[in-house]
Design an enzyme around this catalytic site. Sequence first.
Site, mmCIF file in Angstrom:
data_model
loop_
_atom_site.group_PDB
_atom_site.id
_atom_site.type_symbol
_atom_site.label_atom_id
_atom_site.label_comp_id
_atom_site.label_asym_id
_atom_site.label_seq_id
_atom_site.Cartn_x
_atom_site.Cartn_y
_atom_site.Cartn_z
ATOM 1 N N PRO A 175 0.825 -1.213 0.000
ATOM 2 C CG PRO A 175 -0.238 -1.222 2.067
ATOM 3 C CD PRO A 175 0.657 -2.024 1.200
ATOM 4 C CD GLU A 176 3.922 3.200 -3.396
ATOM 5 O OE1 GLU A 176 4.291 4.325 -3.040
ATOM 6 O OE2 GLU A 176 4.579 2.482 -4.149
ATOM 7 C CG HIS B 172 -2.767 -14.241 6.926
ATOM 8 N ND1 HIS B 172 -1.601 -14.727 7.475
ATOM 9 C CD2 HIS B 172 -2.985 -14.977 5.809
ATOM 10 C CE1 HIS B 172 -1.124 -15.711 6.713
ATOM 11 N NE2 HIS B 172 -1.955 -15.880 5.701
ATOM 12 N NE ARG C 133 5.783 -10.022 2.405
ATOM 13 C CZ ARG C 133 6.627 -9.447 1.566
ATOM 14 N NH1 ARG C 133 6.155 -8.826 0.505
ATOM 15 N NH2 ARG C 133 7.920 -9.485 1.787
ATOM 16 N NE ARG D 184 18.829 14.727 0.074
ATOM 17 C CZ ARG D 184 17.735 14.692 0.827
ATOM 18 N NH1 ARG D 184 17.452 15.675 1.656
ATOM 19 N NH2 ARG D 184 16.925 13.676 0.767
#
Length: 280
Positions: free
Chosen positions: A2-3, A91, A109, A161
């Site tokens: 998931p983002e 789960h 997971r 950077r």
Amino acid sequence: MPELPEVEVTRRGIAPHVEGRTVTGVVMRRSGLRWPFPPDLPALLTGRTIESTGRRGKYLLLRFAHGTLIVHLGMSGHLRILAPGVPVQKHDHFDLELGSQLMRFTDPRRFGAVLWHAHEDGAIDEHMLLRGLGVEPLGTPASTLTSAALAQMLHRQTRSRSAAIKQVLLAGDIVVGVGNIYACESLFMSAINPNTAARRISLARYERLAAAIQQVLAAAIEQGGSSLRDFIGADGASGYFQQNYFVYDREGEPCRHCGAAVRRIMQGQRSTFYCVRCQK
Ligand SMILES: [Zn+2]
């Protein structure tokens, strides 16, 4: 994984079912996931009301008067709103019981997290997991963020950077939520080579990149919103949504703009997909 858009769509999906509800029980079927569950959560939350939901980066926030429950979906987690009595699957690790409904956290997971931040420990933004996070790319309910302001922030904060722009976006300390998919897509949309040193990118190019980041994230949230019902009900899908990407996961396929083969390279152990012809 998931983002930010999936997490925001999850927040919008659960919000009407949890806001204003009083916790009637907490069920923890293991001692924790990525980190231990706070063992005193049942005592802390039972009888307390969820005042509002929020999100910071990929952390979901359930706000109570006396603190905030922080939920992270990890690699594979998802939340659903279910009726009590829906059989528990392998789960299903955590339930927040809310009277006639419950919020169930499923995570095959087990990289997800459920944590508690007490009001007396200070502002939630100072929590150790949240305090290093960059700006919200789409702003917050309290403050909007224009693409021009986001571009100026990126330009100013990347002056020293030398890392590649893709890596700087993924680091999340300037702007959060631009994960691998959205970094690849927004760099394509703004025609920037993902290997370019961040400090070499002009303000004008950052303006295109910032607009692309906002566009790609907003579009993903909008698309996910149409699948909101997936969060509700016993047979709901995980709620993750596939989009029609320009370059992400399209190695060897023709660029949708110029037809050249999309290239895949590794940057910091993550795959980057881009078009060598379109992105300079
Ligand atoms: Zn191309």
